[in-house]
Design an enzyme around this catalytic site. Structure first.
Site, mmCIF file in Angstrom:
data_model
loop_
_atom_site.group_PDB
_atom_site.id
_atom_site.type_symbol
_atom_site.label_atom_id
_atom_site.label_comp_id
_atom_site.label_asym_id
_atom_site.label_seq_id
_atom_site.Cartn_x
_atom_site.Cartn_y
_atom_site.Cartn_z
ATOM 1 N N CYS A 182 0.874 -1.179 0.000
ATOM 2 C CA CYS A 182 0.000 0.000 0.000
ATOM 3 C C CYS A 182 0.905 1.221 0.000
ATOM 4 C CB CYS A 182 -0.932 0.009 1.209
ATOM 5 S SG CYS A 182 -1.979 1.484 1.287
ATOM 6 N N CYS A 186 -4.878 5.896 -4.393
ATOM 7 C CA CYS A 186 -4.161 4.620 -4.269
ATOM 8 C C CYS A 186 -2.744 4.847 -4.754
ATOM 9 C CB CYS A 186 -4.852 3.529 -5.091
ATOM 10 S SG CYS A 186 -3.984 1.936 -5.078
#
Length: 276
Positions: free
Chosen positions: A75, A219
């Site tokens: 992430c 993201c």
């Protein structure tokens, strides 16, 4: 028992961050889902856990859990928040922090303007490294999603991504095609689905439907994947501004064989204590 946590976000992609160096907590999938509930829990896209290093060459181990309770490999927005968290909590005073993840290592650098630069490593296009069902690596694949044939690129940034170039990303039906791509049979571990509009060779607009979390405000690894795919398809230059619903990131990649770098903010919202 009770534990302390911080709420943070990277461009609106929000996290619950927990120090498991000084606290001993087991996060079961059920507990994570309850904590992630935005009506009855804290609410977050991902849970980030700080652990002692598994590798003596690293400073920390970095674990990531999606809001559905699944553990994932990467992430990018979370990595920036991880770096700010460990410095804010006095766990390190280093400006360059090396962490291990489920799938490798990452270097996190705190810049003078409080932006965080993450060395995301080299993008991986080999189908078996994504993983993606294909006989060989291609710049573009055809993916059938109900009534559409999508022309997409596939890449791993430590986690799997599928990137499709679209004409008007603001009005694209991400709610429909995001889940169709995420669960497509050619991605055996599911995939993060990115939809990219080329503004210019040095700027894109991007929306990402994240595996296990749905569409998020931003993201980081998806921004990296989009730029890597765009460069391989000869649509983008090596230094690109990525505009996401939550804000902007800078992605720099000099091409195959080189690491990719992401720079952006990390915001601390509040600290809390929970009883479970």
């Amino acid at each position: 028992m009770h534990f302390h946590f911080s709420k943070m976000h990277g461009l609106g992609n929000d996290f619950m961050v927990v120090d498991c160096l000084t606290q001993n907590i087991f996060f079961s999938p059920d507990l994570i889902r309850r904590l992630a509930d935005r009506n009855r829990g804290i609410g977050f896209d991902q849970l980030l856990v700080v652990e002692a290093p598994y590798d003596p060459e690293t400073d920390f181990h970095y674990r990531i859990f999606n809001s559905d309770g699944t553990e994932v490999e990467q992430c990018g927005n979370g990595a920036r928040c991880f770096a700010r968290f460990v410095r804010m909590k006095g766990l390190t005073n280093r400006t360059t922090i090396l962490v291990s993840t489920k799938k490798g290592k990452m270097s996190l650098k705190v810049e003078d303007d409080d932006q965080i630069t993450v060395n995301m490593g080299e993008p991986q296009f080999e189908p078996n490294k994504i993983p993606f069902k294909a006989t060989q690596a291609e710049k573009t694949y055809l993916l059938r999603a109900e009534d559409k044939t999508l022309f997409c690129g596939a890449v791993s940034m430590g986690n799997p991504h599928c990137v499709t170039v679209v004409d008007d990303v603001d009005n694209y039906d991400v709610d429909k095609y995001g889940p169709l791509v995420e669960g497509h049979e050619r991605f055996p571990e599911r995939v993060n689905a990115g939809f990219m509009e080329i503004v210019s060779p040095s700027e894109i607009k991007l929306r990402v439907y994240e595996r296990g979390a749905g569409e998020t405000q931003a993201c980081g690894s998806g921004a990296c994947a989009a730029v890597a795919v765009g460069i391989m398809q000869e649509l983008l230059e090596e230094d690109v501004k990525v505009s996401l619903p939550g804000g902007d990131l800078r992605i720099v990649w000099q091409g195959p064989g080189k690491p990719l770098f992401m720079t952006g903010p990390a915001t601390h919202v509040y600290d809390g204590q929970l009883s479970i």
